[in-house]
Motif scaffolding. Structure first.
Motif, PDB file in Angstrom:
ATOM      1  N   ASP A 176       0.801  -1.221   0.000  1.00  0.00           N
ATOM      2  CA  ASP A 176       0.000   0.000   0.000  1.00  0.00           C
ATOM      3  C   ASP A 176       0.836   1.273   0.000  1.00  0.00           C
ATOM      4  OD1 ASP A 176       0.856  -0.385   2.614  1.00  0.00           O
ATOM      5  OD2 ASP A 176      -0.888   0.630   3.456  1.00  0.00           O
ATOM      6  N   LYS A 234      -5.047   0.856   5.079  1.00  0.00           N
ATOM      7  CA  LYS A 234      -5.760   0.026   4.112  1.00  0.00           C
ATOM      8  C   LYS A 234      -6.053  -1.352   4.700  1.00  0.00           C
ATOM      9  CE  LYS A 234      -5.984   2.258   0.052  1.00  0.00           C
ATOM     10  NZ  LYS A 234      -7.207   2.386  -0.761  1.00  0.00           N
ATOM     11  N   ILE A 288      -3.878  -5.510  -1.581  1.00  0.00           N
ATOM     12  CA  ILE A 288      -4.543  -4.327  -1.043  1.00  0.00           C
ATOM     13  C   ILE A 288      -5.837  -4.129  -1.820  1.00  0.00           C
ATOM     14  CG2 ILE A 288      -2.510  -3.148  -0.163  1.00  0.00           C
ATOM     15  CD1 ILE A 288      -2.520  -1.420  -2.663  1.00  0.00           C
TER      16      ILE A 288
END
Length: 623
Positions: A40, A52, A140
């Protein structure tokens, strides 16, 4: 090899060997909670500083799923549905995350973007990969276009291949033999064969890894209506990975790989053009080479990831086609850290994509981008980025993201809240613009806006609970009617995901996740509104492990292409069982798995065969 060989003899042999094993000291405790995330931000940051929902699939978890494919393993994670992974081995895969599909999910291998410019979704085919050549996977969810560019609208899946051993010479060999049968034909014949071998090592400055894998699966027909004609699947993988450290500040990594996939498929033969058994084929050959030099200096580093990919695809049917594609990717970026507070990255991402249709077509991306992560001493964390997409066909488009979070330290853990506001840009693919079927050169690019908000409560090694709400608006969605076109209506998708892990009891780990996805406007085929995964893993002793997995998939909408009417598919549940035993001073591991233990009968894709109860037996040798 005789595909009708019974596997019961192998099962008995495996159980007998387990009876004579001796226990060895080994850390087999379930690796529950990853402390570091990378994808991320591209920095190694503590999980508590990430804003995230990041999924980490560790090396240990991969080793405990060696009888699975990579798509089957990823499909057990929250917010993800890989449609086709439960069907005939060669079935096309539909990847759905946050209401998006294949073309809105970006794949990375060792941090390098991978895709197929000749295919409709411009995505990477997970069927080409051997799970046993993978070290770890990080996912992610949500928009990540500022760091990764076009296609990273709903998720990024970063696959890290195996690393070289720290020994001068080390080897690993895996073989798995299993059944491949439907719910109606439980013959328990050996029809699935997986083999993987790798040799790696390291000298003072040089490291290397050479790997080979193959998989052959037979026994089922793609068409559910008649299982007399079989559709075998075969895949070969070869990869070489080299590293050299010129000095402490400079190192060089290079790779080369060749992957081939061949599968029989069923189709829509004349004159009725209804789905039926045919002798059609689908063949893919992929070559990849790349070099990644990295220079490290005080507080920072400069790195260039380069890769060249060549893909040849052929479909042999009443609608035969041949596709050839090439892509060149260069991603150069500089990372710098200011006093362990500001983590900055500035880069330039260039891609040149070519595909052969009636003539060669191509486009390029030249994207400068910047991202900064701020980690305060009082709990506030901010991840923000900008990117200018410069597309040769569609000009410049500006995308940005803002991802704040706030964490509070607890005794032995933390709690945090986070949010995200991000935009994405997805250009039409070459196949949609210039391909053989339904091409439309006047298509407009899709634009996405994603808003997220969530929390995480984490008592490390004991308990974790997290949840996130997401809302995504999608404009100019590319749909297919009589050809490709942009939808007039704005598509809106919202939902939430909940994850929980419990490790209070020694040697016992329990995890579960639930995903709710609702399409407010528009239509998404085969996307379940409700999905549940649960896993129970237990170490009976230091080298004996067993797990039980449960998956529930709710109602989905599919299309009956014989009538072109939408059909509601009923929900289904699947239970899987896994057992492994390490023996001979930890050099040998035996494994047994039973998938779809209760022999659930269901449609994953209307008209296509799904797998019934199947047994896999294997062993892994490390030298």
């Amino acid at each position: 090899m005789n595909k009708k060989t019974s596997v019961f003899g192998v099962l008995c042999l495996g159980i007998s060997m387990v009876g004579f094993t001796q226990q060895q000291s080994d850390s087999t405790k379930v690796e529950q909670l990853e402390e570091v995330v990378v994808t991320d931000s591209r920095f190694m940051l503590k999980r508590e500083n990430s804003g995230k929902m990041v999924i980490k699939i560790s090396k240990q978890e991969i080793e405990r799923n060696q009888a699975r494919t990579i798509s089957e393993l990823i499909n057990t994670k929250s917010g993800i549905e890989i449609n086709g992974s439960r069907s005939v081995e060669g079935q096309n895969l539909g990847n759905y995350i946050r209401g998006g599909n294949n073309r809105q999910i970006l794949m990375l291998i060792d941090g390098v973007q991978v895709n197929d410019p000749s295919i409709v979704a411009n995505d990477f085919d997970l069927r080409l990969l051997d799970l046993n050549m993978v070290e770890s996977i990080e996912i992610i969810k949500g928009a990540a276009s500022t760091l990764y560019g076009n296609s990273a609208a709903t998720a990024v899946i970063n696959i890290t291949t195996k690393k070289a051993s720290k020994e001068s010479v080390s080897g690993s060999f895996l073989t798995v033999v299993g059944t491949n049968q439907s719910q109606d034909d439980l013959n328990y014949n050996a029809s699935s064969f997986t083999n993987s071998v790798s040799v790696s090592g390291k000298t003072r400055k040089f490291n290397y890894l050479i790997g080979f894998g193959n998989r052959f699966v037979d026994g089922l027909s793609a068409a559910k209506s008649n299982n007399s004609e079989k559709d075998p699947f075969s895949r070969f993988n070869t990869n070489v990975k080299l590293g050299y450290e010129l000095c402490k500040a400079f190192n060089l990594t290079a790779f080369a790989s060749y992957d081939k996939l061949k599968t029989d498929i069923d189709g829509y033969p004349a004159p009725n053009y209804t789905f039926a058994d045919t002798y059609d084929e689908y063949i893919v050959k992929q070559k990849r080479v790349g070099v990644s030099p990295k220079f490290t200096y005080k507080n920072g580093s400069f790195q260039i990831n380069t890769a060249f990919t060549e893909i040849n695809r052929e479909t042999v049917s009443d609608f035969s086609s041949v596709n050839k594609a090439k892509s060149y990717v260069v991603d150069a970026f500089n990372k710098y850290v200011f006093d362990d507070t500001f983590y900055t990255i500035v880069g330039l991402n260039y891609g040149d994509y070519n595909s052969q249709f009636t003539k060669e077509e191509s486009f390029t991306n030249t994207d400068p981008y910047a991202n900064v992560v701020y980690i305060s001493y009082f709990g506030l964390n901010i991840n923000a980025g900008i990117r200018l997409n410069n597309h040769s066909e569609y000009g410049s488009h500006f995308v940005y993201s803002l991802n704040p979070s706030y964490s509070i330290d607890l005794d032995g853990g933390y709690t945090k809240i986070f949010g995200s506001y991000a935009t994405s840009f997805i250009a039409p693919n070459l196949s949609q613009l210039f391909g053989y079927f339904g091409a439309n050169p006047d298509l407009e690019p899709e634009e996405n806006l994603t808003i997220e908000g969530g929390f995480e409560y984490n008592l490390k090694k004991k308990f974790r609970l997290s949840g996130v709400y997401f809302n995504r608006k999608e404009e100019n969605t590319i749909i297919y009617t009589t050809g490709y076109q942009n939808a007039n209506a704005v598509a809106r998708v919202h939902g939430f995901e909940i994850e929980a892990e419990l490790g209070l009891i020694e040697n016992l780990n329990v995890s579960a996740n639930y995903t709710f996805t609702e399409l407010k406007d528009g239509l998404r085929l085969r996307l379940p509104k409700h999905k549940v995964n649960a896993n129970l893993g237990y170490n009976f002793c230091e080298n004996t492990f067993a797990s039980l997995n449960y998956q529930y998939v709710g109602n989905r909408t599919d299309t009956d292409f014989s009538t072109f009417e939408n059909v509601e598919l009923p929900p289904f549940s699947i239970v899987d069982l896994y057992f492994s035993q390490k023996v001979i001073k930890n050099k040998l591991k035996l494994l047994v798995s039973v998938t779809n233990l209760l022999n659930e009968d269901y449609f994953e894709i209307l008209g296509y065969t799904t797998k019934g109860r199947n047994v896999n037996l294997g062993f892994n040798i490390n030298l």
